[in-house]
Design an enzyme around this catalytic site. Structure first.
Site, mmCIF file in Angstrom:
data_model
loop_
_atom_site.group_PDB
_atom_site.id
_atom_site.type_symbol
_atom_site.label_atom_id
_atom_site.label_comp_id
_atom_site.label_asym_id
_atom_site.label_seq_id
_atom_site.Cartn_x
_atom_site.Cartn_y
_atom_site.Cartn_z
ATOM 1 N N GLY A 1 0.850 -1.198 0.000
ATOM 2 C CA GLY A 1 0.000 0.000 0.000
ATOM 3 C C GLY A 1 0.877 1.236 0.000
ATOM 4 O O GLY A 1 2.101 1.133 -0.112
ATOM 5 N N GLU B 1 10.042 -2.534 4.377
ATOM 6 C CA GLU B 1 10.477 -1.645 3.286
ATOM 7 C C GLU B 1 11.328 -2.378 2.250
ATOM 8 O O GLU B 1 12.368 -1.875 1.796
ATOM 9 C CB GLU B 1 11.252 -0.454 3.856
ATOM 10 C CG GLU B 1 10.373 0.365 4.796
ATOM 11 C CD GLU B 1 10.907 1.751 5.016
ATOM 12 O OE1 GLU B 1 10.570 2.622 4.197
ATOM 13 O OE2 GLU B 1 11.639 1.953 5.975
#
Ligand code: TTP
Ligand code: MG
Length: 203
Positions: free
Chosen positions: A15, A89
């Site tokens: 997202g 990440e």
């Protein structure tokens, strides 16, 4: 490597920024810690926002992590006792991440990764489409658009108070200082070439 039968898969949490991806990754890791699973958490050393050796969410939840520069470094830490590998990440690592996640899952490890699905231009972030395609489970989180307050699926980069232009470099580490969550309609990328013009009116 020792092979555990029927265990091992890939979960991706994705997202835009401010969607709670890191928070969700930490939540899953903590639950597994209660169950005494052997977990390794990694993050790319490029993101120094919250210091080293920790993954920290916006609401200040945190868990210990190992900083890596390249995805292949993961293999130095994994051993026969490892049950779970988590990476926050992941979009900042190299493309070999995809093969490594697949290899770990094939060898019985539960792989939990989080990463941006799009860059500030609104385009897919490097190898993320490949990872999303091979995952067993994908959680696509949304944020809230700061302009119209509908669900936000994109990340707006702001430079000197204005939307960043299309030609800006892809990588710019930051948070509220340079980014906002926005929906499809409020997201702005000055200079972005039109990708599809077939049904547009021509003079
Ligand atoms: P994230 O962890 O995705 O952002 P977040 O912590 O706000 O989101 P969440 O709550 O869902 O965990 O970190 C994104 C990093 O990527 C941040 O340092 C900014 C950087 N970035 C780029 O370098 N280029 C880009 O195009 C975008 C959109 C972000
Ligand atoms: Mg995050």
């Amino acid at each position: 490597m020792y092979v555990r039968q029927r265990e091992g898969w890939i979960e991706v949490i994705t997202g835009p920024m401010f969607a709670g991806k890191t928070e969700e990754l930490i939540r899953r890791v903590k639950r597994l810690e209660y169950a005494k699973q052997n977990i390794l958490v990694f993050k790319p050393s490029i993101d120094t926002r919250y210091g080293n050796n920790e993954v920290v969410s916006h609401n200040n939840n945190r868990t210990k992590s190992i900083n890596i520069r390249k995805a292949s470094e993961i293999m130095q830490y994994v051993d026969n006792d490892t049950n779970v590998v988590a990476i926050d990440e992941i979009q900042f690592l190299d493309e070999e991440s995809v093969e490594i996640c697949e290899y770990l899952a094939d060898h019985g490890i539960r792989v939990i990764v989080s990463g941006l699905d799009r860059n500030f231009r609104g385009e897919p972030f490097s190898f993320m489409p490949r990872l999303l395609a091979i995952a067993e489970d994908v959680t696509k989180l949304s944020a809230i658009c700061v302009v119209c307050h509908t669900p936000a699926t994109r990340t707006q980069r702001i430079v000197n108070g204005k939307p960043a232009s299309y030609n800006d470099p892809i990588i710019l580490v930051g948070a509220k200082d340079s980014y906002e969550a926005r929906c499809r309609h409020c997201h702005q990328v000055p200079g972005k070439p039109a990708t599809y013009t077939r049904f547009e009116d021509h003079e």
